[in-house]
Write a protein that holds these residues in place. Structure first.
Motif, mmCIF file in Angstrom:
data_model
loop_
_atom_site.group_PDB
_atom_site.id
_atom_site.type_symbol
_atom_site.label_atom_id
_atom_site.label_comp_id
_atom_site.label_asym_id
_atom_site.label_seq_id
_atom_site.Cartn_x
_atom_site.Cartn_y
_atom_site.Cartn_z
ATOM 1 N N GLN A 3 -22.012 34.623 43.418
ATOM 2 C CA GLN A 3 -21.888 35.821 42.582
ATOM 3 C C GLN A 3 -22.048 35.489 41.097
ATOM 4 O OE1 GLN A 3 -18.429 38.358 43.167
ATOM 5 N NE2 GLN A 3 -18.504 38.927 40.994
ATOM 6 N N LEU A 4 -21.463 34.370 40.653
ATOM 7 C CA LEU A 4 -21.537 34.023 39.230
ATOM 8 C C LEU A 4 -23.002 33.935 38.776
ATOM 9 C CD1 LEU A 4 -20.162 33.135 36.592
ATOM 10 C CD2 LEU A 4 -20.191 30.792 37.460
ATOM 11 N N ILE A 5 -23.827 33.295 39.608
ATOM 12 C CA ILE A 5 -25.246 33.125 39.246
ATOM 13 C C ILE A 5 -25.959 34.471 39.258
ATOM 14 C CG2 ILE A 5 -27.378 31.905 39.824
ATOM 15 C CD1 ILE A 5 -24.992 30.091 39.068
ATOM 16 N N ALA A 6 -25.742 35.242 40.342
ATOM 17 C CA ALA A 6 -26.412 36.540 40.459
ATOM 18 C C ALA A 6 -25.997 37.470 39.324
ATOM 19 C CB ALA A 6 -26.095 37.159 41.814
ATOM 20 N N ALA A 7 -24.692 37.484 39.004
ATOM 21 C CA ALA A 7 -24.213 38.362 37.940
ATOM 22 C C ALA A 7 -24.752 37.919 36.581
ATOM 23 C CB ALA A 7 -22.683 38.368 37.932
ATOM 24 N N GLU A 39 -12.356 40.705 43.576
ATOM 25 C CA GLU A 39 -11.038 40.670 44.206
ATOM 26 C C GLU A 39 -10.737 39.234 44.643
ATOM 27 O OE1 GLU A 39 -10.493 43.373 47.436
ATOM 28 O OE2 GLU A 39 -8.741 42.300 48.181
ATOM 29 N N GLY A 40 -9.705 38.666 44.081
ATOM 30 C CA GLY A 40 -9.241 37.345 44.510
ATOM 31 C C GLY A 40 -9.775 36.191 43.701
ATOM 32 N N SER A 41 -10.790 36.409 42.860
ATOM 33 C CA SER A 41 -11.298 35.266 42.104
ATOM 34 C C SER A 41 -11.941 35.694 40.792
ATOM 35 C CB SER A 41 -12.306 34.464 42.938
ATOM 36 O OG SER A 41 -13.507 35.164 43.050
ATOM 37 N N LEU A 42 -12.003 34.727 39.896
ATOM 38 C CA LEU A 42 -12.629 34.931 38.599
ATOM 39 C C LEU A 42 -13.462 33.679 38.319
ATOM 40 C CD1 LEU A 42 -10.919 36.080 35.321
ATOM 41 C CD2 LEU A 42 -12.130 33.905 35.377
ATOM 42 N N ALA A 43 -14.716 33.865 37.927
ATOM 43 C CA ALA A 43 -15.574 32.715 37.619
ATOM 44 C C ALA A 43 -16.119 32.885 36.215
ATOM 45 C CB ALA A 43 -16.714 32.605 38.626
ATOM 46 N N ALA A 44 -16.192 31.784 35.484
ATOM 47 C CA ALA A 44 -16.650 31.845 34.092
ATOM 48 C C ALA A 44 -17.521 30.638 33.789
ATOM 49 C CB ALA A 44 -15.439 31.869 33.163
ATOM 50 N N LEU A 45 -18.511 30.864 32.990
ATOM 51 C CA LEU A 45 -19.336 29.747 32.509
ATOM 52 C C LEU A 45 -19.541 29.897 31.011
ATOM 53 C CD1 LEU A 45 -22.473 30.854 31.986
ATOM 54 C CD2 LEU A 45 -22.558 30.748 34.465
ATOM 55 N N ARG A 46 -19.663 28.763 30.329
ATOM 56 C CA ARG A 46 -19.896 28.824 28.886
ATOM 57 C C ARG A 46 -21.322 28.400 28.590
ATOM 58 N NH1 ARG A 46 -17.024 25.518 24.052
ATOM 59 N NH2 ARG A 46 -18.400 23.906 24.856
ATOM 60 N N MET A 47 -22.000 29.302 27.893
ATOM 61 C CA MET A 47 -23.379 29.024 27.504
ATOM 62 C C MET A 47 -23.364 28.334 26.154
ATOM 63 S SD MET A 47 -24.511 32.891 28.216
ATOM 64 C CE MET A 47 -22.902 33.511 27.785
ATOM 65 N N CYS A 48 -24.106 27.265 26.057
ATOM 66 C CA CYS A 48 -24.294 26.636 24.755
ATOM 67 C C CYS A 48 -25.765 26.811 24.377
ATOM 68 C CB CYS A 48 -23.877 25.167 24.789
ATOM 69 S SG CYS A 48 -24.729 24.227 26.040
ATOM 70 N N GLY A 49 -26.176 26.123 23.357
ATOM 71 C CA GLY A 49 -27.527 26.359 22.842
ATOM 72 C C GLY A 49 -28.617 26.166 23.874
ATOM 73 N N ASP A 50 -28.557 25.097 24.652
ATOM 74 C CA ASP A 50 -29.662 24.790 25.550
ATOM 75 C C ASP A 50 -29.266 24.822 27.023
ATOM 76 O OD1 ASP A 50 -27.987 22.710 25.417
ATOM 77 O OD2 ASP A 50 -29.515 21.134 25.308
ATOM 78 N N GLY A 51 -28.167 25.492 27.356
ATOM 79 C CA GLY A 51 -27.815 25.561 28.772
ATOM 80 C C GLY A 51 -26.361 25.943 28.965
ATOM 81 N N ILE A 52 -25.764 25.307 29.964
ATOM 82 C CA ILE A 52 -24.374 25.620 30.320
ATOM 83 C C ILE A 52 -23.585 24.325 30.228
ATOM 84 C CG2 ILE A 52 -22.911 26.320 32.253
ATOM 85 C CD1 ILE A 52 -25.514 27.919 33.128
ATOM 86 N N ASP A 53 -22.472 24.368 29.538
ATOM 87 C CA ASP A 53 -21.730 23.111 29.407
ATOM 88 C C ASP A 53 -20.352 23.154 30.070
ATOM 89 O OD1 ASP A 53 -20.510 24.767 27.621
ATOM 90 O OD2 ASP A 53 -20.537 23.371 25.928
ATOM 91 N N ARG A 54 -19.887 24.362 30.484
ATOM 92 C CA ARG A 54 -18.599 24.404 31.199
ATOM 93 C C ARG A 54 -18.642 25.505 32.239
ATOM 94 N NH1 ARG A 54 -13.896 24.384 26.703
ATOM 95 N NH2 ARG A 54 -12.577 24.418 28.562
#
Lengths: 271, 177
Positions: free
Chosen positions: A155-159, A180-195
């Motif tokens: 879901q994180l990728i699709a969203a 429902e039941g979960s939360l996913a987060a990613l941090r975008m930096c300049g050239d991609g995803i770092d967290r």
């Protein structure tokens, strides 16, 4: 019908819930059918969600089509894999990602299938893992219902891919998707995803959103974290905390165009 | 806009979009046009090569008689040279000279004519007397290079005050190893 113009079925699987949309292909794809099948009495694991899906599939509306599946983050594990000059092939990079995830999640990763995102050389990649048995069950179901399984995404990728056009292109920011039941987060930096993080949350939505607001305030105060963009189901919008200016609530800006857009639209609307 | 995250457990590729389909169609049409152009140029070139080959053949035919005559002359000359080389000149001339010496200069060889077709040689000579001429012929009958030399004709030269005898003899030459 040409395989290029076969109808597409989008399937979203979450705990005790299966959403399906069928898009008629063409120059302008149109919605042919949609259903949100939730059963609070169903089993909590992915086996329960597959049972709900199978009940819908047996109705016959969804066969003879290409299938794109989105899996709830509840059953997905994530990790950021830093770039390494020592790895030269895709196989080595995947093995490295699996090793990294085994270090984080433990030896039980042997029953999980790992996939790695594409990224230019020098950039970190996003690794994701789902239970191998779940993937196999999806393939078997597609085979039974004369479907061609063309995509399985968390879901994180699709969203993220659905909302990327409204996310800042150059500055750092967080993208959060809630279900429902979960939360996913990613941090975008300049050239991609770092967290990247995926956490289980409780059913007390008001409390979880207040925690998210606190997180947004902390992130906004940090010069490296940037804004927090939240993909929230429509039903939870009324629970948004007052004074949540530190969070950017993502609303539907455009009519859905693709199967996955339509599926995301249904998922957010029906939650 | 941020790049999409390409991560998929089915290894799926994005479906063919309208723009992608149009681009593909344009590419296919462009490739077809280039192929047809190439085919046309290749056919034109093949035609030109055929014409060039025909012209080259015509030129060769026009030049052929001259070359044939020249070749024939060369072939005849080469054959003549080979035949001449095959004649045992050295030994023949040496024996004719030796025979003349043995007559103390009373017999003079005037000419030697080989007949390759008949494989024989005709010798013209002049002697003071008929008996000297007959002795000369007899001497040559012991020659190694001539077999059966015979006196063909003789005449006394009346216009000469000493009345010498001019005679001709002929004989087959022997092929020596």
């Amino acid at each position: 019908v040409s395989p290029l113009w076969r109808d597409e079925v989008g399937i979203y699987l979450a705990q005790r819930r299966a959403c399906l949309v069928r898009m008629r292909r063409g120059v302008r794809p149109t919605l042919a059918a949609e259903v949100d099948h939730a059963d609070p009495a169903a089993a909590a694991g992915w086996e329960g969600a597959l049972t709900l899906l199978e009940q819908q599939m047996n109705e016959g509306t969804w066969s003879d089509a290409r299938v794109r599946v989105v899996l709830a983050d509840h059953w997905v594990r994530y990790s950021v894999v830093p770039w390494s000059d020592a790895l030269s092939s895709a196989g080595e990079r995947l093995a490295h990602a699996r090793e990294l995830m085994s270090g984080i999640f433990g030896a039980e990763m042997s029953d999980w299938t790992v996939s790695l995102s594409e990224a230019p050389p020098g950039s970190s990649r996003l690794a994701s893992a789902v239970p191998t048995a779940l993937l196999q069950a999806l393939k078997d179901a597609a085979l039974r219902h004369r479907q061609k399984l063309v995509s399985v995404q968390p879901q994180l990728i699709a969203a993220y891919n659905t909302w990327r056009h409204v996310l800042p292109a150059a500055t750092a920011a967080w993208f959060v998707t809630v279900e429902e039941g979960s939360l996913a987060a990613l941090r975008m930096c300049g050239d991609g995803i770092d967290r990247v993080h995926a956490v289980r949350i409780g059913l007390d939505w008001a409390r979880e959103l207040k925690r998210l607001q606190t997180f947004g305030r902390l992130a906004s105060a940090s010069p490296t974290d940037g804004r927090v963009y939240v993909d929230l189901p429509a039903a939870l919008r009324t629970l948004r905390p007052e004074g949540s200016a530190d969070l950017e609530w993502l609303d539907e800006p455009n009519p859905p165009l693709t199967t996955l857009h339509q599926l995301e639209h249904l998922r957010r609307r029906a939650a | 806009m941020r790049h999409a995250i390409q991560l998929d457990f089915a290894g799926g590729r994005p479906a063919l979009s309208l723009a992608g389909g149009l681009l593909l169609a344009v590419g296919v049409v462009a490739a077809s046009v280039v192929f047809l152009e190439y085919h046309t140029v290749a056919q034109h070139r093949a035609g030109l090569e055929l014409k060039l080959a025909a012209l080259a053949r015509a030129d060769a035919l026009a030049a052929a008689p001259v070359e044939t005559l020249a070749d024939a002359r060369i072939a005849v000359s080469a054959e003549q040279a080979a035949t001449d080389l095959a004649t045992p000149w050295t030994l023949l001339l040496s024996e004719l000279e030796q025979a003349s010496k043995e007559t103390q200069g009373q017999v003079a060889v005037l000419g030697v004519e080989p007949d390759h077709a008949k494989h024989n040689v005709r010798v013209s000579a002049e002697a003071r007397t008929l008996s000297l001429a007959l002795a000369y012929v007899e001497r040559l009958q012991t020659s190694r290079s001539l077999s059966y030399p015979m006196l063909d004709r003789h005449e006394m030269r009346a216009d000469d005050a000493q009345h010498p005898v001019r005679f001709e003899l002929s004989g087959a030459w022997r092929d020596l190893p």
